[in-house]
Scaffold this motif. Structure first.
Motif, mmCIF file in Angstrom:
data_model
loop_
_atom_site.group_PDB
_atom_site.id
_atom_site.type_symbol
_atom_site.label_atom_id
_atom_site.label_comp_id
_atom_site.label_asym_id
_atom_site.label_seq_id
_atom_site.Cartn_x
_atom_site.Cartn_y
_atom_site.Cartn_z
ATOM 1 N N ALA A 25 -12.002 0.009 0.996
ATOM 2 C CA ALA A 25 -11.707 0.969 -0.232
ATOM 3 C C ALA A 25 -10.915 2.063 0.232
ATOM 4 C CB ALA A 25 -13.177 1.490 -1.002
ATOM 5 N N GLY A 26 -11.335 2.639 1.430
ATOM 6 C CA GLY A 26 -10.629 3.876 1.759
ATOM 7 C C GLY A 26 -9.216 3.695 2.080
ATOM 8 N N ALA A 27 -8.885 2.368 2.516
ATOM 9 C CA ALA A 27 -7.515 2.019 2.730
ATOM 10 C C ALA A 27 -6.724 1.836 1.517
ATOM 11 C CB ALA A 27 -7.425 0.724 3.943
ATOM 12 N N GLY A 28 -7.195 1.898 0.330
ATOM 13 C CA GLY A 28 -6.507 1.527 -0.981
ATOM 14 C C GLY A 28 -6.249 -0.138 -0.899
ATOM 15 N N ALA A 29 -6.900 -0.737 -0.106
ATOM 16 C CA ALA A 29 -6.840 -2.139 0.046
ATOM 17 C C ALA A 29 -7.071 -3.044 -1.498
ATOM 18 C CB ALA A 29 -7.337 -2.885 0.942
ATOM 19 N N ARG A 30 -6.438 -3.956 -1.659
ATOM 20 C CA ARG A 30 -6.556 -4.902 -2.856
ATOM 21 C C ARG A 30 -7.138 -6.244 -2.313
ATOM 22 N NH1 ARG A 30 -0.788 -3.145 -4.943
ATOM 23 N NH2 ARG A 30 -0.830 -2.369 -2.892
ATOM 24 N N VAL A 31 -8.461 -6.570 -2.705
ATOM 25 C CA VAL A 31 -9.196 -7.611 -1.848
ATOM 26 C C VAL A 31 -9.424 -8.538 -3.233
ATOM 27 C CG1 VAL A 31 -11.303 -8.234 -0.568
ATOM 28 C CG2 VAL A 31 -10.426 -5.996 -0.310
ATOM 29 N N HIS A 32 -9.262 -9.780 -2.632
ATOM 30 C CA HIS A 32 -9.180 -10.887 -3.728
ATOM 31 C C HIS A 32 -10.112 -11.956 -3.125
ATOM 32 C CE1 HIS A 32 -5.586 -9.458 -5.808
ATOM 33 N NE2 HIS A 32 -5.228 -9.106 -4.326
ATOM 34 N N ARG A 33 -10.500 -12.776 -3.970
ATOM 35 C CA ARG A 33 -11.505 -13.832 -3.837
ATOM 36 C C ARG A 33 -10.700 -15.170 -4.181
ATOM 37 N NH1 ARG A 33 -16.997 -15.919 -6.896
ATOM 38 N NH2 ARG A 33 -17.352 -17.714 -5.558
ATOM 39 N N GLY A 34 -10.786 -16.294 -3.094
ATOM 40 C CA GLY A 34 -10.299 -17.448 -3.543
ATOM 41 C C GLY A 34 -9.868 -18.070 -2.029
ATOM 42 N N ASP A 35 -9.380 -19.482 -2.233
ATOM 43 C CA ASP A 35 -9.329 -20.206 -1.381
ATOM 44 C C ASP A 35 -7.775 -19.954 -0.660
ATOM 45 O OD1 ASP A 35 -9.448 -22.657 0.529
ATOM 46 O OD2 ASP A 35 -8.834 -23.887 -0.832
ATOM 47 N N LEU A 36 -7.824 -19.215 0.554
ATOM 48 C CA LEU A 36 -6.476 -19.042 1.361
ATOM 49 C C LEU A 36 -5.600 -18.454 0.263
ATOM 50 C CD1 LEU A 36 -6.572 -22.170 3.781
ATOM 51 C CD2 LEU A 36 -7.141 -19.752 3.959
ATOM 52 N N PHE A 37 -4.018 -18.875 0.093
ATOM 53 C CA PHE A 37 -3.414 -18.275 -0.534
ATOM 54 C C PHE A 37 -3.539 -18.300 -2.018
ATOM 55 C CE2 PHE A 37 -1.479 -19.395 3.781
ATOM 56 C CZ PHE A 37 -0.748 -18.171 3.870
ATOM 57 N N ASP A 38 -4.271 -19.397 -2.511
ATOM 58 C CA ASP A 38 -4.336 -19.436 -3.773
ATOM 59 C C ASP A 38 -5.321 -18.108 -4.540
ATOM 60 O OD1 ASP A 38 -3.758 -21.951 -3.674
ATOM 61 O OD2 ASP A 38 -5.451 -22.880 -3.797
#
Length: 267
Positions: free
Chosen positions: A145-158
């Motif tokens: 959160a502190g790095a401003g990252a966007r975190v996604h859930r799913g199978d690899l690149f999907d």
């Protein structure tokens, strides 16, 4: 004297951990004594550790590359050897990429690698992370959160937004690489308490890597690099897999950490 500063209590914790087979009982006792909120909490933590739960799951965090990374029960515990992968990725996120280098932490687990790169890169990075495990994703969102990252859930690149295709400068993929037949040889801490998909790399340990490498060129920017960890016995095959996908691949090793990293760069 506060109960947690008692030499008698410390000695009792060390003895309990030693009896349970903890090799670094003194260091672990220090961490448990520091982390416990009460005598009852300490007793519960010592009992869980003696029963074989990973220390990091017991206290809720792991030390990685100088950072304290939150690690929830069941989530893959970042290994110290992966600090070599983090350092290699950090070096590529700096010049000549400059500010705003796009970094992707794929199979991110707790997000330790992405957090380390964001903390150590000479300029701010545009950070993305993804994992298939919902527990890992929740954990990574806290850590990143502190790095401003966007975190996604799913199978690899999907899991990723389509707009990221062709933009990734540094793709870190700490894929599982333990051959299925070797899972039974892992320490009980990992075998019993970490999610199997974070460990099981298929028959030769490279099944997930093959899937990543097959798609990586479409997601890498020109001159961007895919970095991944592998074992010494797998490195020749891993290099061949990366080169067959049109990437210029080379391996580097850190003997002290017993770590092998492959860097595969797009033309």
């Amino acid at each position: 004297m506060p109960v947690f500063s008692s030499a008698t209590l410390r000695s009792a914790v060390v003895s309990r951990l030693r009896a349970a087979g903890c090799v670094f009982a003194e260091d672990e006792a220090r961490i448990l004594l520091t982390a416990a909120a009460s005598p009852a909490d300490l007793a519960a933590k010592v009992r869980a550790r003696a029963e074989g739960h990973p220390l990091e799951h017991v206290v809720g965090w792991a030390e990685f590359a100088g950072l304290r990374i939150a690690v929830d029960p069941g989530v893959f515990v970042p290994r110290r050897r992966s600090e070599f992968l983090a350092a290699a990725a950090t070096a590529l996120a700096g010049p000549p990429r400059g500010p705003g280098a796009v970094v992707l932490d794929l199979c991110c687990g707790s997000g330790a690698l992405g957090a380390a790169v964001a903390a150590r890169a000479p300029h701010p990075v545009e950070l993305y992370a993804a994992d298939i495990d919902p527990d890992a994703v929740r954990c990574a969102r806290r850590n990143l959160a502190g790095a401003g990252a966007r975190v996604h859930r799913g199978d690899l690149f999907d899991a990723l937004p389509a707009g990221l295709r062709g933009r990734v400068d540094v793709l870190i993929a700490n894929v599982p690489y333990v051959p299925t037949g070797d899972l039974a040889l892992l320490p009980p801490e990992a075998r019993l308490h970490e999610a199997r998909p974070a460990l099981d790399g298929g028959a030769d340990g490279l099944d997930v890597l093959r899937r990543v490498v097959a798609q990586a060129p479409a997601w890498l920017a020109a001159g961007g690099s895919l970095l991944f960890e592998t074992s010494e016995r797998q490195v020749a095959t891993a290099l061949a897999v990366a080169r067959a996908a049109g990437l210029a691949a080379e391996a580097s090793q850190d003997e002290d950490l017993d770590a092998t990293v492959v860097t595969a760069t797009a033309g």
